[in-house]
Design a protein around this motif. Structure first.
Motif, short mmCIF file in Angstrom:
data_model
loop_
_atom_site.label_atom_id
_atom_site.label_comp_id
_atom_site.label_asym_id
_atom_site.label_seq_id
_atom_site.Cartn_x
_atom_site.Cartn_y
_atom_site.Cartn_z
N ARG A 35 19.21 -7.75 -51.11
CA ARG A 35 19.20 -9.02 -51.82
C ARG A 35 20.52 -9.21 -52.56
NH1 ARG A 35 17.91 -14.03 -51.60
NH2 ARG A 35 17.30 -15.01 -53.53
N THR A 79 12.85 -7.75 -41.70
CA THR A 79 14.16 -7.87 -42.31
C THR A 79 15.18 -8.00 -41.19
OG1 THR A 79 13.50 -6.52 -44.21
CG2 THR A 79 15.86 -6.77 -43.81
N ARG A 115 13.03 -10.84 -45.11
CA ARG A 115 14.36 -11.02 -45.67
C ARG A 115 15.36 -11.31 -44.55
NH1 ARG A 115 11.90 -11.60 -49.52
NH2 ARG A 115 12.05 -10.59 -51.57
N ASN A 125 14.50 -16.12 -49.64
CA ASN A 125 14.50 -14.85 -48.89
C ASN A 125 15.80 -14.62 -48.12
OD1 ASN A 125 14.07 -16.88 -47.03
ND2 ASN A 125 12.45 -15.79 -45.90
#
Length: 251
Positions: free
Chosen positions: A3, A77, A101, A126
């Motif tokens: 992130r 992800t 993500r 996200n």
């Protein structure tokens, strides 16, 4: 964690330029790539970030088909390498959902600034954004279920260094996805035999290949092999690979 707040972009854009050293030809190589072999092929110049209009791409269901081929599911992800204006980034963000993500990466700071504005405008919480390097995607290790390289691999000037450094970023069972066109590498495409060879040389295995005219090219899916060679063990692939069945594309 991958992130990264969109507001970090001005800092990323100020990172020092990659150091280059004199090479054997008219172009200088990156100092961080000289331990790897040079590609025995030309490299496409960077093209426009917008490969085609998003409306035109959606009219043939491009992103949906690629995500279906790659079996993208909620909670995954994923990384979008060469994200540009974010055509895949925003659609991947919707597909993986709030529990997933997306890391959008590019080597163009201006493109990332524009993408950051779009991410904020569309409230894609996200999505993270990261500045990459020509020979290093700069992805965190053991982090991604899928890494996408759509109509951009032919622009990678140091493919062996780039792929070697991408290898650790995949999770166990993760896959690297390439969408490209079967034409010379200096014409914004790459022969699929040559693509397969370059990936195999740095420790990947071809898992799936599909001719896909609706994608303006083909779809190739690679998995991480059990081991990764040392840089000095990599043999450069020929730029004009043989097309005979079973032909070896290495020197």
């Amino acid at each position: 964690m991958i992130r990264c707040a969109v507001l970090c972009l001005p800092v990323l854009a100020m990172l020092p330029a990659c150091e280059r050293v004199p090479g054997s030809d008219t172009s200088d190589r990156l100092a961080s790539a000289i331990q790897f072999p040079e590609p025995d092929r030309p490299v496409s110049k960077l093209g426009a970030n917008a490969f085609s209009t998003e409306t035109a791409r959606d009219s043939v269901g491009e992103a949906r088909k690629v995500m279906d081929f790659a079996a993208i599911e909620p909670g995954m992800t994923v990384a979008d390498i060469g994200a540009g204006e974010g055509y895949y980034t925003v659609r991947l963000a919707t597909r993986v959902g709030e529990s997933g993500r997306v890391l959008a990466q590019d080597i163009d700071p201006d493109a990332l600034q524009r993408l950051g504005t779009r991410v904020e405008r569309e409230r894609l919480d996200n999505v993270s954004i990261k500045l990459g390097a020509p020979d290093d995607p700069r992805l965190p290790d053991d982090s991604f279920d899928r890494v996408f390289m759509v109509h951009m691999y032919h622009e990678v000037e140091e493919p062996y260094a780039f792929l070697w450094r991408l290898w650790p970023s995949l999770k166990e069972g993760g896959q690297a996805i390439v969408v490209d066109v079967d034409r010379p590498t200096d014409q914004h495409g790459i022969d699929p035999f040559l693509l397969k060879c370059e990936f195999e040389q740095v420790g990947f295995e071809l898992e799936m290949f599909r001719d896909a005219p609706e994608l303006a090219g083909y779809y190739a899916q690679f998995r991480r092999a059990a081991t990764r060679p040392e840089p000095g063990e990599i043999e450069p692939c020929k730029g004009e690979p043989r097309r005979a069945t079973g032909g070896d594309t290495r020197n």
